[in-house]
Write an enzyme that holds these catalytic residues in place. Structure first.
Site, PDB file in Angstrom:
ATOM      1  N   ASP A 171       0.829  -1.208   0.000  1.00 44.08           N
ATOM      2  CA  ASP A 171       0.000   0.000   0.000  1.00 44.08           C
ATOM      3  C   ASP A 171       0.860   1.253   0.000  1.00 44.08           C
ATOM      4  O   ASP A 171       0.571   2.232  -0.703  1.00 44.08           O
ATOM      5  CB  ASP A 171      -0.909  -0.023   1.228  1.00 44.08           C
ATOM      6  N   ARG A 216     -10.204  10.797 -11.837  1.00 46.64           N
ATOM      7  CA  ARG A 216      -9.602  10.820 -10.500  1.00 46.64           C
ATOM      8  C   ARG A 216      -9.000   9.469 -10.117  1.00 46.64           C
ATOM      9  O   ARG A 216      -8.382   9.349  -9.055  1.00 46.64           O
ATOM     10  CB  ARG A 216     -10.657  11.202  -9.452  1.00 46.64           C
TER      11      ARG A 216
END
Length: 251
Positions: A171, A216
């Site tokens: 992550d 986005r």
């Protein structure tokens, strides 16, 4: 409250930008009043905006594989052309114990905004005990590489790295890559497939690739392999959404 914090944050950014453009004071006894003023400005700058400690640089806990891979990618950050060194295709990204410290004046701001907060992967002071890593990015290839050495505090199965620690690094690296490509982002989705365990103390390589961008949305894929690339430990895909500073402050 959110608006006032946002205004204060932007104010410090403007102040920091103004101070960092000043010319350093010249040495010697014949300094003019202007030079004295610049000296005072430089001193104020160092007091208000001290340089944070870069935690992505080698330390005594790094093993041979960690050092070898660091030196390999670091050597690609500069190339020699006609006897002069020029920026290479890769860039080493600095790493601090708070993301806030990337901002101009961030060291000072971090003392007054949630001063005890620390980046999860950089919150243990003992070198080599947990997350030791360095990240490099290649803008042309839209690729990111992280060299990661897992410390003894990251144990899951006896003698091996906890799956949550592996997920944290994926992550972090994929998010860093997405931020580099798209600006501020937050993780929207993370899918992980664990293939083989990682031994504590070993060094692995995380490679992050851009799959596509849609408005986005930034789609990233990532894989974790052994230091020599012969073994696949983990595969993952991630989706990140672009946000603004006001989104973070208003959370």
């Amino acid at each position: 409250m959110a608006r006032s914090l946002g205004q204060m944050f932007k104010g410090f950014l403007r102040l920091g930008s103004g101070l960092t453009t000043r010319t350093p004071c010249p040495p010697g006894p014949g300094s003019t009043h202007r030079a004295s003023l610049l000296c005072t400005t430089a001193a104020l700058q160092s007091f208000l905006f001290p340089k944070p400690r870069d935690l992505s640089l080698p330390n005594s806990s790094w093993g041979p594989d960690m050092m070898r891979l660091y030196e390999h990618y670091n050597s690609l950050c500069e190339v020699e052309t006609e006897g002069e060194k020029q920026p290479g295709p890769w860039r080493r990204l600095p790493s601090y114990n708070r993301i806030l410290k990337y901002a101009t004046g961030g060291v000072y701001l971090s003392k007054i905004i949630q001063s005890k907060a620390r980046l999860f992967t950089r919150n243990i002071k003992q070198q080599g005990a947990a997350f030791e890593y360095v990240v490099f990015v290649n803008k042309e290839e839209q690729k990111c590489v992280c060299v990661f050495q897992a410390g003894h505090l990251l144990e899951g199965p006896p003698g091996h790295v906890h799956g949550g620690a592996i997920a944290t690094m994926i992550d972090s690296v994929a998010g860093t890559h997405a931020t580099y490509l798209s600006g501020l982002v937050l993780t929207a989705n993370l899918n992980i497939n664990y293939r083989s365990p990682i031994s504590l103390g070993s060094t692995v390589v995380l490679e992050s690739f851009l799959d596509k961008k849609e408005d986005r949305k930034t789609f990233i894929s990532c894989k974790v392999t052994s230091a020599d690339g012969s073994k696949l430990h983990t595969e993952a895909t991630a989706l990140f959404l672009s946000i603004t500073v006001s989104n973070i402050i208003g959370m």
